[in-house]
Design a protein around this motif. Sequence first.
Motif, short mmCIF file in Angstrom:
data_model
loop_
_atom_site.label_atom_id
_atom_site.label_comp_id
_atom_site.label_asym_id
_atom_site.label_seq_id
_atom_site.Cartn_x
_atom_site.Cartn_y
_atom_site.Cartn_z
N GLU A 51 -24.17 4.70 7.97
CA GLU A 51 -25.50 4.83 8.57
C GLU A 51 -25.63 6.16 9.31
OE1 GLU A 51 -28.66 2.62 11.57
OE2 GLU A 51 -26.94 1.48 10.81
N ARG A 55 -28.32 9.05 8.39
CA ARG A 55 -29.27 9.51 9.42
C ARG A 55 -29.11 11.02 9.67
NH1 ARG A 55 -32.05 5.93 12.60
NH2 ARG A 55 -31.56 3.73 12.29
N SER A 56 -27.88 11.49 9.74
CA SER A 56 -27.63 12.91 9.99
C SER A 56 -28.18 13.76 8.85
CB SER A 56 -26.12 13.17 10.14
OG SER A 56 -25.62 12.51 11.28
N ASN A 59 -32.01 13.73 8.97
CA ASN A 59 -32.48 14.55 10.08
C ASN A 59 -32.37 16.04 9.75
OD1 ASN A 59 -33.45 14.72 12.89
ND2 ASN A 59 -31.49 15.74 13.21
N LEU A 83 -31.97 1.17 6.91
CA LEU A 83 -32.80 2.37 6.98
C LEU A 83 -34.06 2.24 6.14
CD1 LEU A 83 -29.97 5.03 6.92
CD2 LEU A 83 -31.44 4.42 8.86
N ALA A 97 -37.54 5.97 8.34
CA ALA A 97 -36.12 5.61 8.34
C ALA A 97 -35.45 6.02 9.65
CB ALA A 97 -35.41 6.26 7.15
N LEU A 98 -35.78 7.21 10.13
CA LEU A 98 -35.14 7.70 11.36
C LEU A 98 -35.60 6.97 12.60
CD1 LEU A 98 -34.97 11.55 10.71
CD2 LEU A 98 -33.15 9.85 10.51
N CYS A 102 -31.69 0.84 15.06
CA CYS A 102 -30.29 1.22 14.91
C CYS A 102 -29.47 -0.01 14.54
CB CYS A 102 -29.75 1.81 16.22
SG CYS A 102 -30.44 3.42 16.58
#
Length: 109
Positions: A51, A55-56, A59, A83, A97-98, A102
């Motif tokens: 995850e 996410r990274s 982003n 996500l 998604a971002l 969490c």
Amino acid sequence: MLVFRPKDEKENAAAYEAQLDNVKCGRCEFTYRDLQMYVTHIDSSDDIITEGLLRSAMNYCAGRGVYTCTIEPGMLSPAARRLGFSQEDFTVDIPEALTSTCCRHGGNN
């Protein structure tokens, strides 16, 4: 400490690596063009790390004006589902998604 770092940055492609206490524990490779990114490879030792890598990467691409992310069907993991990726749609809007919830493991959340 768990850290996610960009690696192998090229024109329209890059990767993120996860390190836990300076030991590599995951990698996510992706390409991007115009408004779309494609995750081409993901390898991780843990679902939470998966995850974090996704996410990274999203982003990173969002900072370059990319709006959607697509994964291959074989990459549909519990982390990807959290996500917003699904069996019916392997593409998500990056902003949604971002801002999704969490990961939750244990606790009363």
